[in-house]
Scaffold this motif. Structure first.
Motif, PDB file in Angstrom:
ATOM      1  N   ASP A  38     -11.940   3.935  -5.841  1.00 22.74           N
ATOM      2  CA  ASP A  38     -11.156   3.703  -4.628  1.00 22.74           C
ATOM      3  C   ASP A  38      -9.790   3.176  -5.044  1.00 22.74           C
ATOM      4  O   ASP A  38      -9.707   2.306  -5.923  1.00 22.74           O
ATOM      5  CB  ASP A  38     -11.843   2.690  -3.709  1.00 22.74           C
ATOM      6  CG  ASP A  38     -11.198   2.646  -2.331  1.00 22.74           C
ATOM      7  OD1 ASP A  38     -11.723   3.303  -1.409  1.00 22.74           O
ATOM      8  OD2 ASP A  38     -10.159   1.970  -2.167  1.00 22.74           O
ATOM      9  N   ARG A  78      -7.656   7.489  -6.753  1.00 17.48           N
ATOM     10  CA  ARG A  78      -8.108   8.349  -5.668  1.00 17.48           C
ATOM     11  C   ARG A  78      -8.774   9.586  -6.244  1.00 17.48           C
ATOM     12  O   ARG A  78      -8.229  10.240  -7.141  1.00 17.48           O
ATOM     13  CB  ARG A  78      -6.914   8.741  -4.787  1.00 17.48           C
ATOM     14  CG  ARG A  78      -7.253   9.640  -3.613  1.00 17.48           C
ATOM     15  CD  ARG A  78      -6.049   9.781  -2.681  1.00 17.48           C
ATOM     16  NE  ARG A  78      -4.856  10.227  -3.396  1.00 17.48           N
ATOM     17  CZ  ARG A  78      -4.563  11.511  -3.615  1.00 17.48           C
ATOM     18  NH1 ARG A  78      -5.384  12.458  -3.177  1.00 17.48           N
ATOM     19  NH2 ARG A  78      -3.452  11.832  -4.248  1.00 17.48           N
ATOM     20  N   THR A  91      -9.560  12.054 -10.987  1.00 17.41           N
ATOM     21  CA  THR A  91      -8.769  11.168 -10.137  1.00 17.41           C
ATOM     22  C   THR A  91      -7.289  11.538 -10.203  1.00 17.41           C
ATOM     23  O   THR A  91      -6.862  12.331 -11.050  1.00 17.41           O
ATOM     24  CB  THR A  91      -8.936   9.709 -10.557  1.00 17.41           C
ATOM     25  OG1 THR A  91      -8.262   9.496 -11.818  1.00 17.41           O
ATOM     26  CG2 THR A  91     -10.409   9.332 -10.692  1.00 17.41           C
TER      27      THR A  91
END
Length: 360
Positions: A38, A78, A91
């Protein structure tokens, strides 16, 4: 041999640290090594975003203390690509993460308005996700604010801002306000909105361009964040959420579990679950436990859930507790006023308490 928590041969990767994803990571970590992806270093109380817009100083909680005792690794990035054949996630920083079981919990976002942190193309349109920027706009001086969307988020946003700021507030909704409420509950919402000076306009759908307002809060509906799942070939339902079985396992990719708003979760009692923190926590609990159990040879159990009530805040001093049947349909039993406002606050606090208990 049963996999232990420290055996790196059984890895659970969780995408998203919202209500569902964070709970899934904490529960899976009881039995397997877990990595949580996250971009934020904080868990955000999404159900308080309207409070942030109206002046609350913070709705975030640092992730590190919640993850430390369970040994969950946090990757502050992300997820941009998912390869189910190789079982990897890439990511935005270029890192490639491998998994044995994946919990997809990338949540949702407001549907229907192209809005960034600056307030959309004309600088006046905001959503719940840009609540902090909306607060800055509300500090610029008194004006007219239109909230679009008559569901729980729109009702709470209009009430909070009307009570705590000197802006003129209008609530616009397609159809009736509070469509999930009973007639009695809806009548109380209308009464409180009038008392707070909120102009209620119920009728046809609108776009931001239709509205003559200094600022617009777009709270129309939610859209699941499932683009990486779609690109990876994971089956979605008609509602755009990942199609799962009773164990929250993807019906097309059995190594993938889903939680939160991105999961098309359902139970025999409740039917298809709506997107909400009230559903994300139990779904995250079961998805995390099942992902770990699937690795360790434990029992993978079906989700059990039924609705009990809907709770709304109507400013700081009033609220609504709407008793519902197990399938979320409303009954005639409602609690209103200060008692309902206190009940709503306790429900919101209980979500963070539940995460802290899981973190222990």
């Amino acid at each position: 041999m049963e996999t232990t928590k420290n055996d790196e041969s059984g890895r659970v990767l969780v995408l998203g640290a919202g209500y569902g994803g964070l709970m899934a990571a904490l529960r899976a970590a009881d039995h397997a090594p877990v990595t949580l992806v996250d971009p934020s270093s904080e868990f955000t109380e999404r159900v308080r975003q309207h409070e942030l817009a109206a002046g609350r100083t913070s709705i975030g909680h640092p992730l590190a203390p919640l993850l430390a005792r369970k040994g969950v690794r946090h990757v502050p990035a992300r997820a941009t690509a998912l390869d189910t054949r190789r079982r990897t996630v890439t990511t935005n920083s270029g890192e490639e993460l491998r998994y044995d079981r994946l919990v997809y919990a990338l949540g949702s976002r407001t549907r229907g308005a192209d809005v960034d942190s600056t307030g959309g193309d004309d600088g006046r349109v905001f959503t719940s996700e840009t609540a902090a920027h909306l607060h800055e706009r509300l500090q610029d001086g008194r004006g007219r604010l239109t909230v679009v969307g008559g569901g729980a988020t729109g009702i709470e946003t209009a009430s909070e801002i009307a009570e705590l700021t000197d802006w003129e507030v209008e609530l616009v909704t397609a159809g009736q306000v509070g469509p999930s409420l009973s007639d009695k509950g809806r009548a109380h919402v209308r009464q409180v909105l009038r008392a707070l000076g909120v102009t209620l306009r119920e009728g046809p759908a609108v776009t931001p361009a239709d509205l003559d307002a200094d600022a617009v809060v777009w709270n129309a509906s939610l859209q699941p964040t499932t683009e990486p799942a779609t690109a990876a070939g994971i089956l979605l339902g008609a509602d755009g959420r990942i199609t799962v079985d009773e164990h929250l396992r993807s019906v097309s990719h059995p190594e993938v579990f889903a939680a939160g708003d991105a999961a098309g979760a359902w139970t025999p009692d409740a039917g298809a679950l709506r997107m909400a923190c009230a559903t994300a926590l139990p779904v995250g609990t079961r998805a995390g436990r099942n992902a770990a159990a699937d690795l360790t040879g434990g029992e993978v159990r079906p989700l059990r859930f039924r609705y009990q009530a809907q709770v709304l805040s109507l400013g700081r001093h009033d609220g609504l507790v709407q008793k519902v049947r197990r399938d979320d349909s409303p009954t005639d039993l409602v609690v209103t006023g200060r008692l309902a406002a206190l009940a709503k606050e306790q429900v919101v606090r209980s979500t963070v308490r539940a995460l802290r208990i899981a973190a222990r």
